[in-house]
Write a protein that holds these residues in place. Structure first.
Motif, PDB file in Angstrom:
ATOM      1  N   ASP A  78      34.447  47.928  41.516  1.00  9.26           N
ATOM      2  CA  ASP A  78      34.418  46.472  41.642  1.00  9.26           C
ATOM      3  C   ASP A  78      33.185  45.941  40.924  1.00  9.26           C
ATOM      4  OD1 ASP A  78      36.758  45.911  43.107  1.00  9.26           O
ATOM      5  OD2 ASP A  78      35.800  46.668  44.935  1.00  9.26           O
ATOM      6  N   LYS A 122      36.649  43.748  33.651  1.00  8.08           N
ATOM      7  CA  LYS A 122      37.025  42.472  34.240  1.00  8.08           C
ATOM      8  C   LYS A 122      36.319  42.306  35.583  1.00  8.08           C
ATOM      9  CE  LYS A 122      41.226  44.617  36.109  1.00  8.08           C
ATOM     10  NZ  LYS A 122      42.709  44.641  36.087  1.00  8.08           N
ATOM     11  N   LYS A 123      36.125  41.085  35.989  1.00  9.57           N
ATOM     12  CA  LYS A 123      35.547  40.847  37.300  1.00  9.57           C
ATOM     13  C   LYS A 123      36.555  41.249  38.372  1.00  9.57           C
ATOM     14  CE  LYS A 123      32.296  37.222  36.014  1.00  9.57           C
ATOM     15  NZ  LYS A 123      31.815  35.846  36.277  1.00  9.57           N
ATOM     16  N   GLU A 133      30.972  42.404  39.641  1.00 12.74           N
ATOM     17  CA  GLU A 133      30.723  40.972  39.721  1.00 12.74           C
ATOM     18  C   GLU A 133      30.193  40.420  38.402  1.00 12.74           C
ATOM     19  OE1 GLU A 133      28.195  40.142  43.015  1.00 12.74           O
ATOM     20  OE2 GLU A 133      29.599  40.917  44.521  1.00 12.74           O
ATOM     21  N   GLU A 134      29.320  41.188  37.741  1.00 13.42           N
ATOM     22  CA  GLU A 134      28.754  40.763  36.464  1.00 13.42           C
ATOM     23  C   GLU A 134      29.155  41.771  35.380  1.00 13.42           C
ATOM     24  OE1 GLU A 134      24.577  40.216  36.708  1.00 13.42           O
ATOM     25  OE2 GLU A 134      24.687  38.642  38.234  1.00 13.42           O
ATOM     26  N   LEU A 135      29.686  41.266  34.294  1.00 11.68           N
ATOM     27  CA  LEU A 135      30.167  42.127  33.220  1.00 11.68           C
ATOM     28  C   LEU A 135      29.058  42.422  32.219  1.00 11.68           C
ATOM     29  CD1 LEU A 135      33.653  40.512  32.475  1.00 11.68           C
ATOM     30  CD2 LEU A 135      33.064  42.322  34.105  1.00 11.68           C
TER      31      LEU A 135
END
Length: 583
Positions: free
Chosen positions: A509, A555-556, A511-513
């Motif tokens: 998982d 992807k987020k 949150e920031e790419l």
């Protein structure tokens, strides 16, 4: 605005002399989201031109099915270059070399018996004509004469290392003109031996250029002998080099590179090969096969001025200083924000043995004799041959005939032997340990077709002739094609055993790419899929230790990683780190 580009005693744009300072960026080795960034960095170093090959095998992976979208959207790449004020040199030849799978030729050509590549053989030229018809629909309007940025095109690529058929070269010239090319043409070859003379033709209209990395004066002197008053150009200034598995990463000193560049620009024009190498995503690495088979690594960093992941290197800075002596360098603001991220270690969520999920990702095709990948309509990846060889016994003098490139042999789903390169074809004795119905599986990997030399004509993969036991060819084979383009079909609920090829699923998982690099310490050999995108091969022999994952492939939210490993050697985890390790 329409322009006119001409080759006389120099290069001229609308009647004014033009100093060509170009750099190679292969759009098909860079995710589209980063095209602008790489092109901006090219311009910021002082280059006014970008050069690229065009890979036939990606644009027409299957006969008659053309793809010019996504990472293959050459029109968009050229348009971005024009927006930035860059001109373009296109090398649309069917053969590109480029350490690229099969030198850019489509594998389906090999399915035709009697095919003769890079010749006037009519079936070959017919396929090329049909491809050019589609390709030049895109390229023709983008030439400078029609307001686009394309100023030159190359007819063939280093043909002087392959043949000397002038009629063939003129035929290619005529095909390109037929489909709308109006800009000047060039050829490019090394100046060693007879290569330069063999690869050039019709020099009143087609300018020969030279490929080299050092000894500029010597190469330009040889080039001057054949072009008379034309401009001197190094079409491939080899500022770095490629790397095979099991080899060492090639490095070239930044200052020495800049000194050689200075010599080139003093008397002529240049194209950096490479300015930015990028990545051999998927199964697109090429190979060489001289004294032994050497397949290239996934990274095509090439020790270029811009690294695989887009970093500005000391070589970039040194070359920029030299370029500044010859042209005014513009200020360029980089518009793409790129960060590197370390996401830590991932442990396996699910796993399944290849043999158990085989029927969900492939289906058996029966033949009395073995068929090559190409004869089965497969281009890349792996292929598994299976046969019931009957009663228990010692199967003497077991050998593969016409096999390429790496074969793993199993008796009753237990590994007994691996053969690679020159080892293929050597005879061994196999023990068939069941009383009846002994099953032999042979998993053959296409490690990447050679991209150079006359061996282009002998690149069928899998087992092209057969399997010999004792002194007879064994009959009766099921063929399972494994291009691995259907990871959604892998069924992780069908069971797992150690020591054999298997699929491993991981999840993350985010949150920031950010760009990240996958380490597979303790893992043997295979390839990796990130959200169904094949990021390339890994192999414990190195030197490459990490695989580059550009942020646009993530992807987020939940991301899925699938590792296909063939040796039965796995680590306790995989790790996403923020720094590349190419050895």
């Amino acid at each position: 605005m329409e322009n006119i580009f001409e080759i006389k005693d120099n290069f001229y744009l609308n009647g004014s002399p033009m100093k060509i300072i170009s750099g190679s960026i292969h759009y098909f080795r860079v995710v589209p989201e980063y095209w602008r960034d790489r092109l901006e960095k090219l311009k910021a170093m002082g280059c006014n031109v970008v050069e690229t090959y065009v890979p036939w095998n990606k644009h027409e992976e299957y006969k008659g099915h053309f793809n010019f979208e996504g990472i293959l959207d050459i029109k968009k790449f050229i348009e971005i270059a024009q927006e930035l004020g860059l001109f373009v040199i296109i090398r649309p030849s069917h053969y590109i070399c480029a350490e690229w799978e099969f030198g850019g030729l489509p594998a389906w050509l090999l399915a035709e018996d009697g095919m003769r590549l890079r010749t006037t053989y009519e079936p070959f030229l017919r396929h090329l004509d049909e491809y050019y018809k589609e390709l030049f629909k895109i390229l023709t309007p983008l030439q400078v004469n029609y307001g686009g940025p394309i100023i030159m095109m190359q007819v063939e690529n280093e043909y002087g290392y392959f043949g000397n058929d002038k009629r063939y070269l003129q035929t290619l010239n005529d095909l390109m003109r037929k489909h709308g090319a109006v800009v000047p043409f060039v050829t490019s070859d090394g100046t060693w031996g007879e290569a330069l003379e063999s690869g050039m033709f019709n020099t009143n209209e087609v300018l020969p250029t030279a490929n080299f990395g050092s000894k500029t004066e010597e190469h330009f002197e040889k080039l001057r002998r054949v072009i008379a008053d034309g401009p001197l150009m190094c079409m491939e200034f080899w500022n770095g080099w490629f790397t095979p598995w099991g080899g060492n990463i090639s490095k070239r000193d930044a200052k020495e590179t800049a000194e050689e560049l200075d010599k080139i620009l003093k008397d002529g024009h240049v194209n950096f090969y490479m300015f930015h190498g990028g990545t051999n995503f998927g199964f697109m690495n090429g190979a060489n096969n001289y004294d032994k088979l050497e397949a290239d690594i996934t990274s095509y960093d090439y020790d270029a001025p811009i690294s695989e992941c887009g970093d500005i290197t000391p070589k970039y800075k040194e070359c920029k200083k030299v370029i500044g002596k010859y042209v005014d360098i513009p200020e360029v603001k980089f518009s793409t924000k790129i960060e590197k991220k370390s996401y830590g270690k991932l442990v396996v969520k699910e796993k399944v043995t290849l043999f158990n999920t085989l029927e969900t990702i492939s289906s058996a095709k029966y033949s009395d004799f073995t068929l090559s990948m190409e004869k089965l309509g497969q281009n890349y990846g792996y292929i598994l041959y299976r046969s019931n060889v009957g009663r228990g016994r010692k199967a003497e003098n077991f050998r593969l005939v016409g096999a390429n490139d790496r074969a793993k042999i199993y008796v009753n789903q237990k590994e007994v032997l691996t053969q690679y390169g020159l080892e293929l074809g050597k005879s061994v004795d196999l023990t068939l340990d069941k009383e009846e119905n002994n099953i032999i599986d042979i998993l053959v990997e296409n490690m990447g077709r050679v991209n150079f030399s006359e061996k282009l004509n002998w690149q069928r993969k899998g087992i092209d002739y057969g399997v010999v036991i004792d002194k007879h060819a064994h009959a009766g084979w099921d063929h399972y094609t494994l291009p691995l383009n259907n990871m959604d079909k892998v069924n992780f609920e069908l069971g797992y055993e150690t020591g054999v090829p298997a699929f491993y699923k991981f999840e993350l998982d985010i949150e920031e790419l950010g760009d990240t690099f996958l380490r597979l310490d303790g893992w043997g050999k295979g390839c990796v899929f990130v959200n169904n995108f094949n990021i390339g091969r890994f192999w414990e022999i190195g030197p490459q230790k990490t695989l580059y994952i550009p942020a646009p492939l993530l992807k987020k939210g939940k991301n899925e990683f699938i590792v296909f490993e063939t040796e039965g050697r796995t680590g306790n985890y995989i790790e996403l780190v923020g720094v590349p390790d190419l050895g």
